[in-house]
Design a protein around this motif. Sequence first.
Motif, PDB file in Angstrom:
ATOM      1  N   SER A 254      -3.591   5.586   7.815  1.00 43.97           N
ATOM      2  CA  SER A 254      -2.468   6.535   7.741  1.00 43.97           C
ATOM      3  C   SER A 254      -1.124   5.809   7.803  1.00 43.97           C
ATOM      4  CB  SER A 254      -2.565   7.571   8.876  1.00 43.97           C
ATOM      5  OG  SER A 254      -3.794   8.269   8.808  1.00 43.97           O
ATOM      6  N   LEU A 255      -1.003   4.768   7.020  1.00 42.02           N
ATOM      7  CA  LEU A 255       0.202   3.943   7.059  1.00 42.02           C
ATOM      8  C   LEU A 255       1.434   4.724   6.612  1.00 42.02           C
ATOM      9  CD1 LEU A 255      -1.375   0.630   5.838  1.00 42.02           C
ATOM     10  CD2 LEU A 255      -0.016   0.876   7.916  1.00 42.02           C
ATOM     11  N   ARG A 256       2.547   4.386   7.239  1.00 42.77           N
ATOM     12  CA  ARG A 256       3.835   5.037   6.978  1.00 42.77           C
ATOM     13  C   ARG A 256       4.845   3.985   6.513  1.00 42.77           C
ATOM     14  NH1 ARG A 256       3.857   7.728  13.024  1.00 42.77           N
ATOM     15  NH2 ARG A 256       2.092   9.176  12.721  1.00 42.77           N
ATOM     16  N   PRO A 257       5.873   4.398   5.800  1.00 41.17           N
ATOM     17  CA  PRO A 257       6.893   3.424   5.394  1.00 41.17           C
ATOM     18  C   PRO A 257       7.496   2.663   6.583  1.00 41.17           C
ATOM     19  CG  PRO A 257       7.149   5.441   4.141  1.00 41.17           C
ATOM     20  CD  PRO A 257       6.082   5.712   5.167  1.00 41.17           C
ATOM     21  N   GLU A 258       7.593   3.309   7.721  1.00 43.63           N
ATOM     22  CA  GLU A 258       8.154   2.630   8.900  1.00 43.63           C
ATOM     23  C   GLU A 258       7.227   1.570   9.488  1.00 43.63           C
ATOM     24  OE1 GLU A 258       7.813   5.947   8.459  1.00 43.63           O
ATOM     25  OE2 GLU A 258       7.223   6.971  10.333  1.00 43.63           O
ATOM     26  N   ASP A 259       6.006   1.475   8.990  1.00 43.74           N
ATOM     27  CA  ASP A 259       5.103   0.388   9.394  1.00 43.74           C
ATOM     28  C   ASP A 259       5.383  -0.897   8.622  1.00 43.74           C
ATOM     29  OD1 ASP A 259       2.508   2.855   9.577  1.00 43.74           O
ATOM     30  OD2 ASP A 259       3.577   1.940  11.273  1.00 43.74           O
ATOM     31  N   THR A 260       6.257  -0.822   7.628  1.00 45.12           N
ATOM     32  CA  THR A 260       6.607  -2.014   6.853  1.00 45.12           C
ATOM     33  C   THR A 260       7.219  -3.072   7.760  1.00 45.12           C
ATOM     34  OG1 THR A 260       6.954  -0.776   4.801  1.00 45.12           O
ATOM     35  CG2 THR A 260       8.081  -2.895   5.015  1.00 45.12           C
TER      36      THR A 260
ATOM     37  N   VAL B  77       4.702  -0.715   2.987  1.00 43.27           N
ATOM     38  CA  VAL B  77       4.190   0.629   2.748  1.00 43.27           C
ATOM     39  C   VAL B  77       5.228   1.387   1.926  1.00 43.27           C
ATOM     40  CG1 VAL B  77       3.274   2.731   3.763  1.00 43.27           C
ATOM     41  CG2 VAL B  77       2.999   0.534   4.963  1.00 43.27           C
ATOM     42  N   SER B  78       4.837   1.780   0.731  1.00 39.10           N
ATOM     43  CA  SER B  78       5.765   2.496  -0.149  1.00 39.10           C
ATOM     44  C   SER B  78       5.624   4.005   0.048  1.00 39.10           C
ATOM     45  CB  SER B  78       5.491   2.128  -1.604  1.00 39.10           C
ATOM     46  OG  SER B  78       4.192   2.538  -1.977  1.00 39.10           O
TER      47      SER B  78
ATOM     48  N   VAL C 273       0.852  -1.181   0.000  1.00 37.96           N
ATOM     49  CA  VAL C 273       0.000   0.000   0.000  1.00 37.96           C
ATOM     50  C   VAL C 273       0.889   1.233   0.000  1.00 37.96           C
ATOM     51  CG1 VAL C 273      -0.154   0.081   2.533  1.00 37.96           C
ATOM     52  CG2 VAL C 273      -1.990   1.066   1.139  1.00 37.96           C
ATOM     53  N   GLN C 274       0.380   2.323  -0.556  1.00 45.74           N
ATOM     54  CA  GLN C 274       1.134   3.578  -0.537  1.00 45.74           C
ATOM     55  C   GLN C 274       1.008   4.258   0.819  1.00 45.74           C
ATOM     56  OE1 GLN C 274      -0.316   5.895  -3.886  1.00 45.74           O
ATOM     57  NE2 GLN C 274       1.382   5.163  -5.150  1.00 45.74           N
ATOM     58  N   ALA C 275       1.984   5.072   1.140  1.00 53.03           N
ATOM     59  CA  ALA C 275       1.934   5.839   2.377  1.00 53.03           C
ATOM     60  C   ALA C 275       0.637   6.646   2.442  1.00 53.03           C
ATOM     61  CB  ALA C 275       3.143   6.758   2.471  1.00 53.03           C
ATOM     62  N   GLY C 276       0.027   6.643   3.622  1.00 54.62           N
ATOM     63  CA  GLY C 276      -1.250   7.308   3.810  1.00 54.62           C
ATOM     64  C   GLY C 276      -2.447   6.402   3.604  1.00 54.62           C
ATOM     65  N   GLY C 277      -2.199   5.229   3.066  1.00 54.80           N
ATOM     66  CA  GLY C 277      -3.273   4.293   2.784  1.00 54.80           C
ATOM     67  C   GLY C 277      -3.661   3.457   3.996  1.00 54.80           C
ATOM     68  N   SER C 278      -4.562   2.509   3.759  1.00 56.00           N
ATOM     69  CA  SER C 278      -5.104   1.668   4.828  1.00 56.00           C
ATOM     70  C   SER C 278      -5.060   0.195   4.438  1.00 56.00           C
ATOM     71  CB  SER C 278      -6.551   2.055   5.129  1.00 56.00           C
ATOM     72  OG  SER C 278      -6.648   3.386   5.574  1.00 56.00           O
TER      73      SER C 278
END
Length: 116
Positions: A84-90, A114-115, A12-17
């Motif tokens: 509100s996913l962030r790349p650091e949630d990868t 999360v890209s 998912v892209q950053a900011g996505g769910s």
Amino acid sequence: QVQPVESGGGLVQAGGSLRLSCAASGSMVSFAVMGWHRRAPGKQRELVAAITSGGTTNYADSVKGRFAISRDNAKNTVYLQMNSLRPEDTAVYYCNVDTAYAGRFWGQGTQVTVSS
């Protein structure tokens, strides 16, 4: 024996769910604490969120206000809504079921990427 099975990971892209689900078999599951941990590349596994059978929740500071854990005791299923996913949630996200008498059981893990 309790066997948690996760689903719902992906890219998912950053900011996505994304919404993760974990279904667990076994009669003791409805009384157990259920939760989610994650392991990012090069890091130790950490608690993300947990929920008791009565609905009391606990979150890591890094996800408060963005993630929500819930459960359906009739289905022995726990969910993790991630907004509100962030790349650091990868990370690889693992479901855990903590029973009173048989200890902790882990799922096989599901990848969340999360890209930016």
